[in-house]
Scaffold this active site. Sequence first.
Site, short mmCIF file in Angstrom:
data_model
loop_
_atom_site.label_atom_id
_atom_site.label_comp_id
_atom_site.label_asym_id
_atom_site.label_seq_id
_atom_site.Cartn_x
_atom_site.Cartn_y
_atom_site.Cartn_z
N HIS A 70 27.50 19.12 16.24
CA HIS A 70 27.81 20.12 15.02
C HIS A 70 28.58 19.31 13.97
CE1 HIS A 70 27.70 23.96 13.06
NE2 HIS A 70 29.03 23.80 12.66
N ARG A 93 37.30 27.83 2.41
CA ARG A 93 35.79 27.81 2.14
C ARG A 93 35.57 27.66 0.56
NH1 ARG A 93 31.96 32.98 3.20
NH2 ARG A 93 33.41 33.78 1.60
N HIS A 241 26.69 29.84 14.09
CA HIS A 241 27.83 29.99 14.16
C HIS A 241 28.19 31.55 14.60
CE1 HIS A 241 28.23 27.25 10.13
NE2 HIS A 241 28.79 26.54 11.31
N HIS A 278 31.30 27.64 18.07
CA HIS A 278 32.81 28.15 18.20
C HIS A 278 32.65 29.10 19.21
CE1 HIS A 278 33.39 25.82 14.63
NE2 HIS A 278 32.58 26.42 13.72
N ASP A 329 32.18 19.15 13.43
CA ASP A 329 32.11 20.07 12.13
C ASP A 329 32.67 19.77 10.99
OD1 ASP A 329 31.99 22.75 11.34
OD2 ASP A 329 32.97 23.60 12.60
#
Length: 456
Positions: A70, A93, A241, A278, A329
């Site tokens: 990932h 974010r 996700h 996750h 990630d």
Amino acid sequence: MSLNMHVLNMHVVKTYWLEHAWLGDTVEPGVALDVSDDGRIAAVRTGVHAPPPGAEVLRGLTVPGLANAHSHAFHRALRSVVQVGSGTFWTWRDVMYKVAQNLTPESYFDLARAVYAEMALAGITNVGEFHYVHHAPGGTPYADPNAMGEALIEAAAAAGIRITLLDTAYLSSGFGEAPSEHQRRFSDGTAEAWAERISALKPRGHALIGAAVHSVRAVPADQLATVARWAEERQAPLHVHLSEQTAENDACQAAHGCTPTRLLADHGVLGPRTTGVHNTHLTDEDIALLGGTATGTCMCPTTERDLADGIGPAGRLQQAGSPLSLGSDSHAVIDLLEEARAMELNERLRSRTRGHWTANALLAAATADGHAALGLADAGRLEVGALADFTTIALDTVRTAGPLPRLGAETAVFAASAADVRHTVVGGRHVVRDGAHTLVPDVPSALAESIAAVRG
């Protein structure tokens, strides 16, 4: 005792002599690997106590190439920047969106090439790129609608590693809401339009094409089946996700009256080619659904702790039947050995008991199981017929010196780091030799320059 397993009709072009090799459950001294002209392992010979004439010598512990299941390559530009002050996943974010807005096919190639070169230096031979920055800012497609994905595929080739491009459906800002200004370049409008665009992407020698659902927030429920069907028809890997944030679970309950896992199950997304990334905040029913369908779990411990997401129930998931893989990630660090170590140590912190996974099991998650999650069942093992992808970890650094070589697996997982990787070989070709990348001569400068170009 020597184990000689030559494969007929394979032309050997190179022999590697491994001082020590991890063969899945044991560490063997003196192993010779013959590599065929198609980049596969033609023979594995144990008990070879001195290098054969002309063999390439790899001193240390050689393990199969590591699989980073990932990745968001452009997140590498956020390293350290997002550590200033405090914040939440959602403020992180916002910073990520600003970087995404500055990407072009050219700048993304440069950045991804440098990031994938960093991965090769860390022993990673295959990356699962969870790719959702598809269009120009504002959402206008490029002349080639797959220009950004093609840039990533070419970047992996330039860095000498394999890639499974997990082209991602990202259609909504949350449960049917229109994409935000920053998200418009992620969206194809509908799952049908996404499927039409991704169908033009073609696999090649170093690259596979897979699919992804960004999240249940970002793909409306009535369009999930379209993405799942595209992957099913091609027997391609499908990633999603899943329950990374409790806020996602709460919003899904409000919108659909169920958990994200149940929603995915009801729309045909779960199954043995699917990997949930996750899988952090799950109910007992969620765990049973994932395990019962053999849906995989990709744990990303360094990102999950960096973003304060929480510790996922990896042990319970595996016991229920969900295979485990690992990813870096957001690239807070790029170190699959640290990801493997962190999965065990996180579980120790939560349970206050030790020994949830052996070093062999953790290495399997970082190698064979990670490759399988990315659609490469013929990688991640040092055995005849497998892809000749492997990496060598030094056993004589300040971190790794001292333990007996037979404890090489334990040393690799619980003491070594990416800095201890000495060699990386992909398809029988040296990509990293003696700690230096053979295709990207100055990886730190390549990273610095490409990050500066997209920082804005």
